[in-house]
Design an enzyme around this catalytic site. Structure first.
Site, short mmCIF file in Angstrom:
data_model
loop_
_atom_site.label_atom_id
_atom_site.label_comp_id
_atom_site.label_asym_id
_atom_site.label_seq_id
_atom_site.Cartn_x
_atom_site.Cartn_y
_atom_site.Cartn_z
N LEU A 154 0.88 -1.13 -0.11
CA LEU A 154 0.10 0.10 0.07
C LEU A 154 0.94 1.38 0.15
CD1 LEU A 154 -3.20 0.35 -0.23
CD2 LEU A 154 -3.03 0.96 2.42
N GLY A 155 1.68 1.25 -0.89
CA GLY A 155 2.58 2.41 -1.13
C GLY A 155 1.77 3.54 -2.13
N ILE A 231 0.82 -5.67 -11.64
CA ILE A 231 1.27 -4.16 -12.29
C ILE A 231 2.54 -3.82 -11.73
CG2 ILE A 231 -0.94 -3.27 -13.34
CD1 ILE A 231 0.39 -2.22 -10.05
N ARG A 233 6.30 -5.88 -10.51
CA ARG A 233 7.26 -6.70 -11.23
C ARG A 233 6.98 -7.90 -11.43
NH1 ARG A 233 8.79 -2.26 -12.34
NH2 ARG A 233 10.66 -1.13 -12.22
N ASP A 257 0.78 -7.24 -16.60
CA ASP A 257 1.55 -6.17 -17.33
C ASP A 257 3.03 -6.25 -17.38
OD1 ASP A 257 1.85 -3.51 -18.66
OD2 ASP A 257 2.62 -2.65 -17.00
N GLU A 262 11.09 -10.49 -19.17
CA GLU A 262 10.40 -9.72 -20.06
C GLU A 262 11.77 -9.29 -21.34
OE1 GLU A 262 9.60 -6.07 -18.12
OE2 GLU A 262 7.73 -6.96 -17.21
N HIS A 280 4.19 -4.25 -20.08
CA HIS A 280 4.88 -3.30 -19.11
C HIS A 280 4.64 -1.87 -19.55
CE1 HIS A 280 8.37 -3.35 -15.97
NE2 HIS A 280 7.55 -2.18 -15.73
#
Length: 307
Positions: A154-155, A231, A233, A257, A262, A280
């Protein structure tokens, strides 16, 4: 201006950002080849006082080669390529852009959540391939506001996601390393949160304690009617566990995402109609990307103006 201050640019940056860096500082570019870069640092590292970085790997050996380093300014939100612990142990300031990109990333998180729970991508294909016109029946989705939603972290980003979901009427809870003074229910572990939740959204940073956090036990706790959105990493989700869980209908679907390696995305995820994919692109708007570049430069200018 600070043309007497040398900055290592270890990133490809927007044109305006590149220009502003070169106007303000003496810039050294870190080569793409790491060994060549280490040779450059052996020769010129002693005069480098700041780093402008994006996704480059900044490890302790690199930091040791820059004894005058004072600040690392990152274009991105994630700091997983940087040995933050080693940097802070030396008193090196570390800045990122998580606050700036939070709103656009949160928008994408909600978009993925709606897409995976309502089947909007499959609905698009249903119309485009003529199935609707030919009398097909599209299956019912789930109502976002009816789903208990758990947020991992919750940042800045997680808080922005929570705000959007609460506006729909959804019940929201979160998990993180510590309880925060917010009016949102808190769970101590990801597994406990997943057992409560219908929808799990991953927004936490990638750190040693979060790599692989969304493992088989968390996915099992989320259950066959649960949805996962990531969403943050790709490394935070155990990708093989996710693939095997989907294969046995262990969860209802996923919106992703980000991915473990990747831009490679496993074929099992690419071909699963219950999985919604994006490249991403969480912060990928013109406005936010430029603000991220502006903040990278501002952090450097503010740091050295206060010296």
């Amino acid at each position: 201006m600070h043309k007497d201050i040398t900055i290592l640019q270890a990133a490809h940056l927007p044109e305006k950002t590149e220009r502003e860096l070169h106007e303000a500082f003496d810039i050294i570019h870190f080569p793409k080849d790491h060994d060549e870069g280490m040779r450059l640092l052996a020769e010129q590292g002693s005069k480098i006082r700041g780093i402008a970085v994006r996704h480059a790997h900044i490890d302790k050996a690199m930091l040791d080669a820059m004894p005058a380093l004072e600040i690392i300014s990152s274009y991105s939100a994630g700091l997983d390529g940087i040995d933050v612990e080693a940097a802070r142990a030396r008193g090196i300031a570390v800045h990122n852009t998580s606050k700036i990109l939070a709103e656009d990333v949160a928008d994408l998180a909600v978009a993925l959540a709606v897409s995976v729970t309502r089947g909007t991508v499959r609905g698009h294909d249903f119309v485009r391939d003529g199935s609707w016109e030919n009398g097909g029946t599209f299956p019912l989705g789930r109502s976002l506001r009816s789903l208990k939603t758990g947020i991992i972290g919750l940042g800045h980003i997680g808080s922005a996601v929570a705000k959007r979901l609460q506006a729909t009427g959804a019940t929201v809870a979160y998990q993180g390393p510590r309880k925060k003074p917010v009016d949102v229910a808190y769970f101590q572990t990801a597994t406990e949160l997943a057992a409560w939740a219908d929808l799990l959204i991953v927004t936490c940073p990638a750190m040693p304690e979060t790599i692989g956090l969304i493992d088989q036990s968390v996915l099992d706790a989320l259950g066959p009617d649960g949805f996962l959105v990531n969403i943050s990493r790709g490394t935070i989700v155990n990708e093989p566990a996710l693939i095997s869980t989907l294969a046995r209908d262990g969860i209802a679907g996923a919106g992703l995402d980000v991915f473990g390696k990747e831009p490679h995305v496993p074929e099992a995820l690419r071909k699963d109609p219950r999985v919604v994919l994006s490249p991403h692109m969480g912060s990928g708007t013109r406005e936010t990307r430029q603000q991220m570049g502006d903040r990278l430069v501002e952090a450097l200018l503010e740091h050295f103006s206060n010296r």
